[in-house]
Design a protein around this motif. Structure first.
Motif, PDB file in Angstrom:
ATOM      1  N   THR A 181       1.291  11.688  -8.151  1.00 28.35           N
ATOM      2  CA  THR A 181       0.972  11.721  -9.579  1.00 28.35           C
ATOM      3  C   THR A 181       0.729  10.321 -10.121  1.00 28.35           C
ATOM      4  OG1 THR A 181       2.361  13.698  -9.841  1.00 28.35           O
ATOM      5  CG2 THR A 181       1.780  12.482 -11.837  1.00 28.35           C
ATOM      6  N   ALA A 182       1.573   9.384  -9.734  1.00 29.37           N
ATOM      7  CA  ALA A 182       1.435   8.016 -10.236  1.00 29.37           C
ATOM      8  C   ALA A 182       0.185   7.339  -9.707  1.00 29.37           C
ATOM      9  CB  ALA A 182       2.665   7.194  -9.868  1.00 29.37           C
ATOM     10  N   ARG A 183      -0.284   7.758  -8.519  1.00 29.80           N
ATOM     11  CA  ARG A 183      -1.434   7.102  -7.923  1.00 29.80           C
ATOM     12  C   ARG A 183      -2.757   7.729  -8.359  1.00 29.80           C
ATOM     13  NH1 ARG A 183      -1.856   4.939  -1.699  1.00 29.80           N
ATOM     14  NH2 ARG A 183      -3.617   3.568  -2.093  1.00 29.80           N
ATOM     15  N   ALA A 184      -2.707   8.763  -9.178  1.00 29.71           N
ATOM     16  CA  ALA A 184      -3.945   9.373  -9.668  1.00 29.71           C
ATOM     17  C   ALA A 184      -4.766   8.307 -10.384  1.00 29.71           C
ATOM     18  CB  ALA A 184      -3.627  10.523 -10.612  1.00 29.71           C
ATOM     19  N   GLY A 185      -6.004   8.148  -9.984  1.00 33.87           N
ATOM     20  CA  GLY A 185      -6.848   7.099 -10.542  1.00 33.87           C
ATOM     21  C   GLY A 185      -6.928   5.878  -9.656  1.00 33.87           C
ATOM     22  N   GLY A 186      -6.137   5.853  -8.574  1.00 35.32           N
ATOM     23  CA  GLY A 186      -6.260   4.812  -7.575  1.00 35.32           C
ATOM     24  C   GLY A 186      -5.425   3.574  -7.811  1.00 35.32           C
ATOM     25  N   ARG A 187      -4.653   3.520  -8.877  1.00 32.41           N
ATOM     26  CA  ARG A 187      -3.888   2.308  -9.167  1.00 32.41           C
ATOM     27  C   ARG A 187      -2.520   2.687  -9.712  1.00 32.41           C
ATOM     28  NH1 ARG A 187      -3.429  -1.182 -13.754  1.00 32.41           N
ATOM     29  NH2 ARG A 187      -2.964  -3.342 -13.159  1.00 32.41           N
ATOM     30  N   ILE A 188      -1.473   2.188  -9.071  1.00 35.71           N
ATOM     31  CA  ILE A 188      -0.113   2.461  -9.513  1.00 35.71           C
ATOM     32  C   ILE A 188       0.361   1.306 -10.386  1.00 35.71           C
ATOM     33  CG2 ILE A 188       2.262   2.856  -8.782  1.00 35.71           C
ATOM     34  CD1 ILE A 188       1.264   3.976  -6.223  1.00 35.71           C
ATOM     35  N   THR A 189       0.896   1.653 -11.541  1.00 32.34           N
ATOM     36  CA  THR A 189       1.517   0.656 -12.399  1.00 32.34           C
ATOM     37  C   THR A 189       3.001   0.999 -12.543  1.00 32.34           C
ATOM     38  OG1 THR A 189       1.083   1.878 -14.440  1.00 32.34           O
ATOM     39  CG2 THR A 189      -0.639   0.359 -13.671  1.00 32.34           C
ATOM     40  N   SER A 190       3.773   0.005 -12.963  1.00 32.68           N
ATOM     41  CA  SER A 190       5.206   0.237 -13.145  1.00 32.68           C
ATOM     42  C   SER A 190       5.453   1.352 -14.144  1.00 32.68           C
ATOM     43  CB  SER A 190       5.889  -1.052 -13.618  1.00 32.68           C
ATOM     44  OG  SER A 190       5.763  -2.069 -12.656  1.00 32.68           O
ATOM     45  N   ILE A 191       4.745   1.307 -15.266  1.00 28.34           N
ATOM     46  CA  ILE A 191       4.956   2.306 -16.318  1.00 28.34           C
ATOM     47  C   ILE A 191       4.565   3.695 -15.817  1.00 28.34           C
ATOM     48  CG2 ILE A 191       4.247   3.046 -18.607  1.00 28.34           C
ATOM     49  CD1 ILE A 191       6.109   0.653 -18.578  1.00 28.34           C
ATOM     50  N   ARG A 192       3.432   3.792 -15.122  1.00 26.88           N
ATOM     51  CA  ARG A 192       2.978   5.099 -14.645  1.00 26.88           C
ATOM     52  C   ARG A 192       3.954   5.678 -13.631  1.00 26.88           C
ATOM     53  NH1 ARG A 192      -3.002   5.282 -12.440  1.00 26.88           N
ATOM     54  NH2 ARG A 192      -3.374   4.879 -14.645  1.00 26.88           N
ATOM     55  N   LEU A 193       4.473   4.852 -12.760  1.00 25.35           N
ATOM     56  CA  LEU A 193       5.400   5.342 -11.754  1.00 25.35           C
ATOM     57  C   LEU A 193       6.700   5.823 -12.396  1.00 25.35           C
ATOM     58  CD1 LEU A 193       5.628   5.593  -8.632  1.00 25.35           C
ATOM     59  CD2 LEU A 193       6.869   3.431  -8.682  1.00 25.35           C
ATOM     60  N   VAL A 194       7.237   5.041 -13.316  1.00 28.61           N
ATOM     61  CA  VAL A 194       8.487   5.428 -13.978  1.00 28.61           C
ATOM     62  C   VAL A 194       8.281   6.681 -14.822  1.00 28.61           C
ATOM     63  CG1 VAL A 194      10.195   4.724 -15.690  1.00 28.61           C
ATOM     64  CG2 VAL A 194       9.443   3.106 -13.952  1.00 28.61           C
ATOM     65  N   LEU A 195       7.183   6.757 -15.562  1.00 29.57           N
ATOM     66  CA  LEU A 195       6.921   7.929 -16.387  1.00 29.57           C
ATOM     67  C   LEU A 195       6.747   9.177 -15.537  1.00 29.57           C
ATOM     68  CD1 LEU A 195       4.516   6.553 -19.156  1.00 29.57           C
ATOM     69  CD2 LEU A 195       6.942   7.112 -19.342  1.00 29.57           C
ATOM     70  N   SER A 196       6.083   9.043 -14.380  1.00 29.28           N
ATOM     71  CA  SER A 196       5.950  10.184 -13.476  1.00 29.28           C
ATOM     72  C   SER A 196       7.316  10.636 -12.983  1.00 29.28           C
ATOM     73  CB  SER A 196       5.054   9.812 -12.287  1.00 29.28           C
ATOM     74  OG  SER A 196       3.756   9.474 -12.706  1.00 29.28           O
ATOM     75  N   GLY A 197       8.154   9.665 -12.623  1.00 27.12           N
ATOM     76  CA  GLY A 197       9.494  10.014 -12.170  1.00 27.12           C
ATOM     77  C   GLY A 197      10.311  10.682 -13.255  1.00 27.12           C
ATOM     78  N   VAL A 198      10.235  10.173 -14.472  1.00 28.67           N
ATOM     79  CA  VAL A 198      10.987  10.754 -15.587  1.00 28.67           C
ATOM     80  C   VAL A 198      10.505  12.171 -15.882  1.00 28.67           C
ATOM     81  CG1 VAL A 198      11.425  10.567 -18.067  1.00 28.67           C
ATOM     82  CG2 VAL A 198      11.576   8.543 -16.622  1.00 28.67           C
ATOM     83  N   ALA A 199       9.182  12.373 -15.871  1.00 29.58           N
ATOM     84  CA  ALA A 199       8.636  13.698 -16.172  1.00 29.58           C
ATOM     85  C   ALA A 199       9.036  14.720 -15.114  1.00 29.58           C
ATOM     86  CB  ALA A 199       7.112  13.613 -16.283  1.00 29.58           C
ATOM     87  N   VAL A 200       8.894  14.339 -13.849  1.00 31.24           N
ATOM     88  CA  VAL A 200       9.261  15.255 -12.769  1.00 31.24           C
ATOM     89  C   VAL A 200      10.767  15.531 -12.788  1.00 31.24           C
ATOM     90  CG1 VAL A 200       9.399  15.505 -10.261  1.00 31.24           C
ATOM     91  CG2 VAL A 200       7.319  14.613 -11.312  1.00 31.24           C
ATOM     92  N   ALA A 201      11.565  14.494 -13.034  1.00 30.58           N
ATOM     93  CA  ALA A 201      13.013  14.677 -13.100  1.00 30.58           C
ATOM     94  C   ALA A 201      13.403  15.609 -14.238  1.00 30.58           C
ATOM     95  CB  ALA A 201      13.705  13.328 -13.257  1.00 30.58           C
ATOM     96  N   ALA A 202      12.711  15.517 -15.369  1.00 21.90           N
ATOM     97  CA  ALA A 202      13.018  16.389 -16.505  1.00 21.90           C
ATOM     98  C   ALA A 202      12.756  17.852 -16.153  1.00 21.90           C
ATOM     99  CB  ALA A 202      12.188  15.975 -17.720  1.00 21.90           C
ATOM    100  N   VAL A 203      11.645  18.106 -15.485  1.00 25.66           N
ATOM    101  CA  VAL A 203      11.332  19.487 -15.083  1.00 25.66           C
ATOM    102  C   VAL A 203      12.356  20.002 -14.076  1.00 25.66           C
ATOM    103  CG1 VAL A 203       9.630  20.952 -13.941  1.00 25.66           C
ATOM    104  CG2 VAL A 203       8.874  19.197 -15.559  1.00 25.66           C
ATOM    105  N   LEU A 204      12.681  19.186 -13.084  1.00 24.86           N
ATOM    106  CA  LEU A 204      13.639  19.611 -12.065  1.00 24.86           C
ATOM    107  C   LEU A 204      15.028  19.830 -12.655  1.00 24.86           C
ATOM    108  CD1 LEU A 204      12.619  17.263  -9.105  1.00 24.86           C
ATOM    109  CD2 LEU A 204      11.971  19.643  -9.488  1.00 24.86           C
ATOM    110  N   THR A 205      15.417  18.971 -13.591  1.00 19.25           N
ATOM    111  CA  THR A 205      16.712  19.142 -14.241  1.00 19.25           C
ATOM    112  C   THR A 205      16.753  20.430 -15.056  1.00 19.25           C
ATOM    113  OG1 THR A 205      17.015  16.740 -14.372  1.00 19.25           O
ATOM    114  CG2 THR A 205      18.370  18.085 -15.824  1.00 19.25           C
TER     115      THR A 205
END
Length: 384
Positions: A181-205
């Motif tokens: 998810t974070a690599r969609a678009g070909g470039r990973i940024t710190s914000i995108r990676l953390v936001l992806s983790g937070v979003a996925v964690a929220a759904v799993l929780t």
């Protein structure tokens, strides 16, 4: 086009750093240059942390509702190991407290802290993001969901290791989902990676909470909810071997792959020109890190921010070479979590604070400081 020019085109988390910022040990986006003396500081750091770990374990075995002096602690341990054949000068109750109640808990804390710190250091190199760690990327939430699914359903296809196997599966699938998810678009940024983790964690929780709310056994649901806050209580000698084995395997394999982790810090293309198959290496490491995380979460619950804080702290003293970072982070993580557990048992005695709450109280401000520091650094680069 030179290798250094190609490196900035793919997989770069930030614009090319200036020489001053490239030497920062806290951000693995660029391979940090070791300052003079850091190589010599490595054996000293190992020696000091090793001694501190012995002191920490002694304190963990002796501190509690029943205080056991250090000399008596090691007398009990020596007698249990057969190294001391003299007549015991302590009561049977104290021996039981040290050997059967506190010793498994202290050892699980050391193993879990070491494992989470090492996993965090490796994750930061693999995704080239200084904010990467199992808790922030949702990997712990995936492992927790897998473990809770086994507990609630009662399905044990793999016998005694069913909980760890399910946690590993959840951790691996979550890590792959967050990274993709974070690599969609070909470039990973710190914000995108953390936001992806937070979003996925929220759904799993949310899914995990739903499983608990619909569970037939209310008492079991309350126990699992307490477990999701992270804690080392209730561990027994018979269940300690699995997280210990996962730590030994994980640290051993990562140390063998330390050079490859160092290459990844320079960028994917630069690592490829040095002979590293980045995609295959990253896939293997994702499986390994998910295995270690899943086993540790199954044993101790999701304990956050250990994998974020400790790697950055040890890089300040031993540099960015993973041959030094990994063993130092393992010792530092073990010391940190043993003392966090001591605090959890004593600060509000006789009530016990979940150790995950204390690590979050330490890690939350550290995370905010890192976000502020990275934002300031990016602003400075934009102004140049």
């Amino acid at each position: 086009m030179t290798a250094s020019a190609r490196t900035g085109q793919e997989g770069r988390l930030a614009p090319p750093a200036s020489p001053a910022s490239a030497s920062s040990p806290a951000s693995p986006a660029v391979p940090p240059r070791d300052r003079p003396g850091r190589g010599a500081a490595f054996p000293l750091a190992l020696l000091l942390l090793g001694a501190l770990l012995i002191v920490s374990v002694t304190a963990g075995l002796g501190i509690g509702s029943v205080h056991v002096p250090p000399g008596e602690v090691w007398g009990i341990v020596s007698h249990a190991l057969g190294a001391d054949s003299t007549e015991p000068g302590w009561t049977r109750a104290r021996e039981t407290i040290v050997l059967d109640v506190r010793a498994p808990r202290v050892l699980l804390g050391a193993v879990t802290g070491a494992g989470l710190a090492v996993v965090g250091a490796a994750m930061q190199a693999l995704v080239r993001n200084p904010l990467a760690e199992p808790y922030l990327l949702g990997v712990s939430s995936g492992a927790s969901l897998g473990a809770v699914a086994v507990i609630v359903s009662g399905v044990t296809l793999f016998g005694a290791v069913s909980l760890s196997a399910s946690a590993f599966t959840g951790a691996l699938l979550t890590l792959l989902l967050v990274y993709t998810t974070a690599r969609a678009g070909g470039r990973i940024t710190s914000i995108r990676l953390v936001l992806s983790g937070v979003a996925v964690a929220a759904v799993l929780t949310a899914v995990m909470d739903l499983l608990l709310l619909t569970a037939d056994r209310g008492n079991q649901a309350r126990e699992v909810l307490a477990w999701t806050l992270g804690g080392l209580g209730g561990v027994q000698w018979g269940t300690l071997w699995l997280p210990a084995a996962a730590l030994v395997v994980g640290v051993g394999v990562l140390l063998l792959q330390a050079r490859s982790l160092n290459l990844l810090l320079a960028g994917e293309e630069a690592a490829t020109t040095m002979g590293l198959d980045v995609a295959r290496f990253r896939a293997r490491m994702f499986v390994l890190l998910s295995l270690v995380t899943g086993v540790l979460v199954a044993a101790a619950g999701p304990i956050g921010f250990v994998g974020l804080m400790l790697p950055h702290i040890v890089r300040l003293f031993v540099g960015g070479d993973h041959r030094r970072v990994l063993p130092t982070a393992a010792l530092a993580g073990a010391v940190f979590l043993v003392w966090a557990d001591i605090a959890a048992r004593t600060l509000a005695a006789p009530m016990e604070i979940p150790v995950g709450v204390l690590t979050a109280l330490c890690g939350g401000p550290f995370f905010l400081w890192m976000m502020r520091r990275d934002a300031r650094r990016n602003d400075d680069r934009g102004a140049v």
